[in-house]
Scaffold this motif. Sequence first.
Motif, PDB file in Angstrom:
ATOM      1  N   ALA A   8       0.840  -1.198   0.000  1.00  0.00           N
ATOM      2  CA  ALA A   8       0.000   0.000   0.000  1.00  0.00           C
ATOM      3  C   ALA A   8       0.875   1.248   0.000  1.00  0.00           C
ATOM      4  O   ALA A   8       0.566   2.243  -0.665  1.00  0.00           O
ATOM      5  N   GLY A   9       1.984   1.187   0.737  1.00  0.00           N
ATOM      6  CA  GLY A   9       2.922   2.311   0.749  1.00  0.00           C
ATOM      7  C   GLY A   9       3.542   2.544  -0.614  1.00  0.00           C
ATOM      8  O   GLY A   9       3.726   3.697  -1.046  1.00  0.00           O
ATOM      9  N   LEU A  10       3.875   1.465  -1.318  1.00  0.00           N
ATOM     10  CA  LEU A  10       4.411   1.588  -2.680  1.00  0.00           C
ATOM     11  C   LEU A  10       3.398   2.267  -3.589  1.00  0.00           C
ATOM     12  O   LEU A  10       3.751   3.195  -4.343  1.00  0.00           O
ATOM     13  N   TRP A  11       2.149   1.794  -3.533  1.00  0.00           N
ATOM     14  CA  TRP A  11       1.097   2.374  -4.375  1.00  0.00           C
ATOM     15  C   TRP A  11       0.927   3.876  -4.092  1.00  0.00           C
ATOM     16  O   TRP A  11       0.839   4.687  -5.021  1.00  0.00           O
ATOM     17  N   LEU A  12       0.912   4.252  -2.828  1.00  0.00           N
ATOM     18  CA  LEU A  12       0.737   5.655  -2.454  1.00  0.00           C
ATOM     19  C   LEU A  12       1.942   6.482  -2.880  1.00  0.00           C
ATOM     20  O   LEU A  12       1.785   7.592  -3.408  1.00  0.00           O
ATOM     21  N   ARG A  13       3.124   5.967  -2.693  1.00  0.00           N
ATOM     22  CA  ARG A  13       4.352   6.694  -3.024  1.00  0.00           C
ATOM     23  C   ARG A  13       4.445   6.989  -4.521  1.00  0.00           C
ATOM     24  O   ARG A  13       4.750   8.122  -4.925  1.00  0.00           O
ATOM     25  N   ILE A  14       4.154   6.013  -5.343  1.00  0.00           N
ATOM     26  CA  ILE A  14       4.199   6.213  -6.800  1.00  0.00           C
ATOM     27  C   ILE A  14       3.063   7.135  -7.244  1.00  0.00           C
ATOM     28  O   ILE A  14       3.236   7.971  -8.132  1.00  0.00           O
ATOM     29  N   GLY A  15       1.902   6.996  -6.600  1.00  0.00           N
ATOM     30  CA  GLY A  15       0.762   7.837  -6.956  1.00  0.00           C
ATOM     31  C   GLY A  15       1.002   9.308  -6.689  1.00  0.00           C
ATOM     32  O   GLY A  15       0.541  10.167  -7.445  1.00  0.00           O
ATOM     33  N   LEU A  16       1.726   9.610  -5.616  1.00  0.00           N
ATOM     34  CA  LEU A  16       2.048  11.004  -5.314  1.00  0.00           C
ATOM     35  C   LEU A  16       3.011  11.592  -6.351  1.00  0.00           C
ATOM     36  O   LEU A  16       2.986  12.789  -6.629  1.00  0.00           O
ATOM     37  N   LYS A  17       3.822  10.727  -6.949  1.00  0.00           N
ATOM     38  CA  LYS A  17       4.749  11.189  -7.988  1.00  0.00           C
ATOM     39  C   LYS A  17       4.050  11.360  -9.337  1.00  0.00           C
ATOM     40  O   LYS A  17       4.341  12.297 -10.082  1.00  0.00           O
ATOM     41  N   LYS A  18       3.137  10.459  -9.653  1.00  0.00           N
ATOM     42  CA  LYS A  18       2.476  10.461 -10.959  1.00  0.00           C
ATOM     43  C   LYS A  18       0.949  10.364 -10.807  1.00  0.00           C
ATOM     44  O   LYS A  18       0.317   9.393 -11.231  1.00  0.00           O
ATOM     45  N   PRO A  19       0.319  11.375 -10.220  1.00  0.00           N
ATOM     46  CA  PRO A  19      -1.141  11.297 -10.010  1.00  0.00           C
ATOM     47  C   PRO A  19      -1.934  11.244 -11.311  1.00  0.00           C
ATOM     48  O   PRO A  19      -2.960  10.580 -11.383  1.00  0.00           O
ATOM     49  N   LEU A  20      -1.455  11.941 -12.353  1.00  0.00           N
ATOM     50  CA  LEU A  20      -2.196  11.948 -13.618  1.00  0.00           C
ATOM     51  C   LEU A  20      -2.155  10.579 -14.294  1.00  0.00           C
ATOM     52  O   LEU A  20      -3.107  10.186 -14.979  1.00  0.00           O
ATOM     53  N   SER A  21      -1.062   9.871 -14.112  1.00  0.00           N
ATOM     54  CA  SER A  21      -0.980   8.510 -14.645  1.00  0.00           C
ATOM     55  C   SER A  21      -1.997   7.616 -13.962  1.00  0.00           C
ATOM     56  O   SER A  21      -2.661   6.793 -14.621  1.00  0.00           O
ATOM     57  N   TYR A  22      -2.166   7.772 -12.657  1.00  0.00           N
ATOM     58  CA  TYR A  22      -3.152   7.002 -11.922  1.00  0.00           C
ATOM     59  C   TYR A  22      -4.570   7.333 -12.391  1.00  0.00           C
ATOM     60  O   TYR A  22      -5.406   6.441 -12.549  1.00  0.00           O
ATOM     61  N   ILE A  23      -4.831   8.624 -12.594  1.00  0.00           N
ATOM     62  CA  ILE A  23      -6.169   9.036 -13.046  1.00  0.00           C
ATOM     63  C   ILE A  23      -6.474   8.448 -14.411  1.00  0.00           C
ATOM     64  O   ILE A  23      -7.553   7.903 -14.656  1.00  0.00           O
ATOM     65  N   ASN A  24      -5.504   8.530 -15.331  1.00  0.00           N
ATOM     66  CA  ASN A  24      -5.719   7.987 -16.672  1.00  0.00           C
ATOM     67  C   ASN A  24      -5.884   6.470 -16.651  1.00  0.00           C
ATOM     68  O   ASN A  24      -6.677   5.920 -17.423  1.00  0.00           O
ATOM     69  N   ALA A  25      -5.152   5.792 -15.783  1.00  0.00           N
ATOM     70  CA  ALA A  25      -5.291   4.332 -15.682  1.00  0.00           C
ATOM     71  C   ALA A  25      -6.711   3.949 -15.304  1.00  0.00           C
ATOM     72  O   ALA A  25      -7.277   2.984 -15.841  1.00  0.00           O
ATOM     73  N   TRP A  26      -7.290   4.694 -14.385  1.00  0.00           N
ATOM     74  CA  TRP A  26      -8.669   4.407 -13.952  1.00  0.00           C
ATOM     75  C   TRP A  26      -9.672   4.796 -15.039  1.00  0.00           C
ATOM     76  O   TRP A  26     -10.603   4.037 -15.343  1.00  0.00           O
ATOM     77  N   LEU A  27      -9.485   5.964 -15.652  1.00  0.00           N
ATOM     78  CA  LEU A  27     -10.434   6.438 -16.658  1.00  0.00           C
ATOM     79  C   LEU A  27     -10.493   5.504 -17.862  1.00  0.00           C
ATOM     80  O   LEU A  27     -11.572   5.141 -18.327  1.00  0.00           O
ATOM     81  N   VAL A  28      -9.336   5.120 -18.387  1.00  0.00           N
ATOM     82  CA  VAL A  28      -9.326   4.300 -19.604  1.00  0.00           C
ATOM     83  C   VAL A  28      -9.825   2.888 -19.322  1.00  0.00           C
ATOM     84  O   VAL A  28     -10.279   2.187 -20.242  1.00  0.00           O
ATOM     85  N   ASN A  29      -9.776   2.460 -18.058  1.00  0.00           N
ATOM     86  CA  ASN A  29     -10.250   1.134 -17.692  1.00  0.00           C
ATOM     87  C   ASN A  29     -11.765   1.083 -17.493  1.00  0.00           C
ATOM     88  O   ASN A  29     -12.348   0.010 -17.396  1.00  0.00           O
ATOM     89  N   SER A  30     -12.410   2.280 -17.447  1.00  0.00           N
ATOM     90  CA  SER A  30     -13.843   2.314 -17.117  1.00  0.00           C
ATOM     91  C   SER A  30     -14.668   3.231 -18.016  1.00  0.00           C
ATOM     92  O   SER A  30     -15.882   3.301 -17.849  1.00  0.00           O
ATOM     93  N   TYR A  31     -14.035   3.905 -18.979  1.00  0.00           N
ATOM     94  CA  TYR A  31     -14.751   4.965 -19.689  1.00  0.00           C
ATOM     95  C   TYR A  31     -15.916   4.457 -20.542  1.00  0.00           C
ATOM     96  O   TYR A  31     -16.823   5.223 -20.890  1.00  0.00           O
ATOM     97  N   GLY A  32     -15.939   3.178 -20.851  1.00  0.00           N
ATOM     98  CA  GLY A  32     -17.066   2.641 -21.610  1.00  0.00           C
ATOM     99  C   GLY A  32     -18.380   2.712 -20.862  1.00  0.00           C
ATOM    100  O   GLY A  32     -19.450   2.652 -21.476  1.00  0.00           O
ATOM    101  N   PHE A  33     -18.327   2.845 -19.541  1.00  0.00           N
ATOM    102  CA  PHE A  33     -19.549   2.949 -18.741  1.00  0.00           C
ATOM    103  C   PHE A  33     -20.136   4.357 -18.762  1.00  0.00           C
ATOM    104  O   PHE A  33     -21.280   4.538 -18.336  1.00  0.00           O
ATOM    105  N   TRP A  34     -19.372   5.364 -19.209  1.00  0.00           N
ATOM    106  CA  TRP A  34     -19.886   6.741 -19.173  1.00  0.00           C
ATOM    107  C   TRP A  34     -19.616   7.542 -20.442  1.00  0.00           C
ATOM    108  O   TRP A  34     -20.069   8.672 -20.549  1.00  0.00           O
TER     109      TRP A  34
END
Length: 603
Positions: free
Chosen positions: A445-471
């Motif tokens: 969990a610490g690894l996930w949080l640490r990388i996310g703080l460095k690259k938040p936009l990458s995290y956002i895009n990962a979630w959006l492209v994985n779910s955008y067909g629903f919206w």
Amino acid sequence: MNENEFGIKMKLSTVAFLLATAGTLCFPQVLNLKENTIGFTNSIFAVFMWLLCLCAVNRSLQTIDLHNRRGWTIAGILSGLFTAAMLFGVRLDAVGNVNFKDWKLWVSLPVLTCLFTVLVRKFWDFLGGMEGRKNRLAKHIRMPEAPQRAAKYANLFTFIFMIVCWLPVLLAVYPGFFVYDAQDEWLQVASRNFNTHHPLVHVLMLGGIICAVHKVTDSYNLGIACYMVVQMMIVSGGFTYLLSFMRRRKVSRGVRLLSLLYFAFFPVIVMFTLCSAKDALFTVALLLLLLALLDMGSEEQQFFTSNRKMLFFVLSAVAMMLFRKNGVYAFAVMVPILLVYHKQNLKKTGLLIGMIFLAYFVINTGLTVAFHATGGENQEILTVPIQQLARTYKFNREAFEQEDIDTLHEILPEEALVLYNPKLSDPVKVRFQNEVFAADKSKYAGLWLRIGLKKPLSYINAWLVNSYGFWYPDTVIDVYSGNTVFTFTYGESSYFGYEVEEPGFRDSKIPWLDEAYRKLALEISQEKIPIYSMLYSPGGIFWCIAFVFAYMLYRRKYNIVIPYMMVLTVWLTVLLGPTYLPRYVLIFWYGLPLFAAMLLEEV
């Protein structure tokens, strides 16, 4: 017209001119033109669109109540979310990424939001006017109540009619669509080796019927077909109850007749009714729960004095939770909402909710213990974090120190990370090291949080492209493109899993009808037809539902808003899922006649 009124009219016309012009200039930002905007800008179509926008916006501003803050606020939020979905979706569909530094995106967002807000407000006023005319007409026309015996015959006819209409399709795709983890569920029963990856209720039902019929007839195909017939009867029973509910709520005969024909013939309904996946049974239970919530909201005192209605509410909620795990999370979100809304019957509401969760945990735990089912998998609830780490590792490797890479490889080996698919988590997720993760969850969990703080936009895009067909309404469902299954390789469309997994095999009795459903499932034939294609779009239907929800909220129809929220909470849970497929939001299609009746008739 006095001078003051003339001045106001001219100001509104000026605003309409500016908004229509700005909206037309920004409109290419919500079109998937592959950066070739010349197809829109250098076209007479743009002029026609500007004239249409100007007329619509000007007329809307001149006639709607400009001082209704509630209406503007709700319409503005709806329009803002829709605009953002279109702006983000077109970029995700074109290049698989949203460039948040793109100034065109942030200019277009407020402009198109304002444009859509005006149009939504005008349409709501139009719907309100229709309701007034309907109410005046109702004073002069009384629909006689059908005799109880006639209603029973109508229900029987409805039930049989749908099954008769589905039977030719079952023969065409015989023994049915045995797909989406069907083999895994059957194997659990056949090998007596159970796990909790899939709901045990469905595993036992599916595998039990198939194994029992095979034992008697030595035919797996017949066993699969028998399961399909049982499921057809359950789904038909659910739809029959819905149509009976609509009849009791005085929904017009025309709407009910169209609903019956829709249930009997619309391909999405038929395909999933004849599909072995748990989605059909889960969705029927959810649909019945919506009807119970409608009863609870519109006839509260009568509901809480009826043991039959309270039992129906409990049973439908428990069934929904037993057939899909996300049903538990969705209903849990609804608990505080129900307690607050039904505070006049707080004790009874709390008791019913307590009974629902108690029954669920007793049944689920009892089955787990009785069949010695193993568990311990974490990847299903960690789909989004897994995709976020995999995407960042692939496109932003510099964010990882060597120590971070070593830690990541402990739970996601290199051979898993190289298989990253932005639209589908399965290639990476299935190789997730559960035992390692469970041994030290805080470390990862610490690894996930640490990388996310460095690259938040990458995290956002990962979630959006994985779910955008629903919206995103214009999405083509192609998440399995290139994947080879038992009898074919997915190509341009993965809309539906047209497959018969082993031990079954396709044995079509009506080949031409079988071919028609194959094209619907695996080709983009329906997407090529304007307007009609939106009936197949999860994102398109979602925004229709969101529009009705916002309208009911605007009209303070809370007895309808609360059941709607159950659909929205289910939708929110699938945004955290492994991909976007119609089967995860099947309620959009199974509930479409109910949603239409809510808007047209306010059931």
